[in-house]
Design an enzyme around this catalytic site. Sequence first.
Site, mmCIF file in Angstrom:
data_model
loop_
_atom_site.group_PDB
_atom_site.id
_atom_site.type_symbol
_atom_site.label_atom_id
_atom_site.label_comp_id
_atom_site.label_asym_id
_atom_site.label_seq_id
_atom_site.Cartn_x
_atom_site.Cartn_y
_atom_site.Cartn_z
ATOM 1 N N GLY A 17 1.040 -1.359 -0.048
ATOM 2 C CA GLY A 17 0.147 -0.389 -0.002
ATOM 3 C C GLY A 17 0.648 1.289 -0.522
ATOM 4 O O GLY A 17 1.819 1.017 0.319
ATOM 5 N N LYS A 39 8.080 -0.661 6.451
ATOM 6 C CA LYS A 39 7.278 1.019 6.193
ATOM 7 C C LYS A 39 8.215 1.623 5.522
ATOM 8 O O LYS A 39 9.711 2.527 6.131
ATOM 9 C CB LYS A 39 6.647 1.078 6.957
ATOM 10 N N ASP A 140 -3.446 8.502 15.273
ATOM 11 C CA ASP A 140 -4.631 8.043 13.728
ATOM 12 C C ASP A 140 -4.324 6.863 13.565
ATOM 13 O O ASP A 140 -4.383 5.593 12.762
ATOM 14 C CB ASP A 140 -2.927 8.154 13.075
#
Length: 511
Positions: A17, A39, A140
């Site tokens: 993603g 990431k 988040d």
Amino acid sequence: MSGRLIGGRYQLATILGQGGMGQVWTAYDQRLDRRVAVKLLRPDRVTGPIGSEAAGELRRRFVRECRVTAQVDHPGLVTVHDAGSDGDDLFLVMQYVEGADLSDHLAEHDPYPWQWSVAVAAQLCAVLCAVHAVPIVHRDLKPRNVMVRPDGTVTVLDLGVASVLDTDTTRLTHTGSPIGSPAYMAPEQAMGGAVGPYTDLYALGVLLHELLSGEVPFAGTTALGVLHRHLYEPPVPVRRIRPDIPEPLEALVLRLLAKDPQHRPSGAQEVYEHLAPLLPSPGTGLSVGPLDPTRPFLRPHAPWPDRAAAPPPPPAPPAPAARPDVAAAVDDVKKLLGEGRITQAVDILGSILPVAAEQHGEDSAVVRILRKQYAATLMDDGQYRRALPELRRLADDRAAEAGPADAQTLQFRYDAAQCLEQLGEPAAALAEYRAVLPYYENHRGTGGDPARSFEIRNRIAHLLLALGDHVTARVQLQALLYDAERAYGPHHPLPVELRRRLDRQVEVRGG
């Protein structure tokens, strides 16, 4: 980019993603021959063009936050293996988590069983209890950052990433926009106020509302429009959409979505206690198939579906404790701090303080220096809960010796206020900041410290926003802007930041 070697060790394989802040890849750890998730974050995509000094500071903060978050030990958190920088990218290496993210899971099951929603929320409360105890604020929390694993347990991702990128956002970002997802953003976060555990509880309320109703409580065509609705519109009670939902569950969601943080539950533990009576129990006849989040409560600690459980290896016997040598330990601490190995330095300092007090006396100069270093290192390691009593003790001892206006006394109290703020105690932090502020003001005849005074006034405004007092916060920011422009000129970074924040508040209020 597939095949790229990150950190000389992790070979990227397949992209999972991507978004505005970076990308997530599956990768292979060549040293341990295992699959991991990597990431990649591009600081310039978040901050815009920045100088090498600012980029270096962002990288240092990123590694520090990853180190702090790696201390949290909870099965509901993804394990952090490594962190650092590679070229222009920051990288975070994590455990590869099998399953589906909660957003996809919700989309595949419409309507989402309310028992599943309760099970997901209860597991998230357990994670938040561990996270907030550190203390860390996720900032988040949203379905894309939650994975549902094959055994039904949920795993929270991206802990610490938002806190790095959202710190001093208005100075570090070229847009002035807060990092995060507007649909899940608490009012105080949207207004640029101080965040705390109460901010994550609001996001949990949004997430729970979405699971129960199929949609977030506040949507819109623009981010500012969504943030405006968070500030001023009441959420639609979920029973109007799904009458089968229990009334206590609806009431809990409405409390979590309170505009004023003080009207929300006191913590994730309280939320869990309200959810517990609604959790499924064995014999209820609910499905316990793969990716069923009720499974951990129906069959606690059962093996994963279609997977044999391997017995854990026996624990190694503990090593005998040795009485530390204070002088040698101090040298070790200096070396460790120079190498950035802060957590290990904290452990050594904590072990030698009682020995030093026994050898030299509790009020000796040696012990005071060690205690001061211990408190500072705890803060640098993000261990604010342990640092706070040390700082209060240091402040009291110094005030008794040199008086309340002494510079070192004030520094200890200022650091204590920072700890309180990080611990999610905005009212106590506000009181401490207000208590020390007069000593830094020029009108006391001491010459003052304008830079520290401005900094404290800025923190006070942040905390007022967190406490829901938007009017007083805006008055404080406007007064600070006036004084900062007189002191530094209109183009100094502080006035520029303050104008941007004030303009943003007007935009959010106007929607």
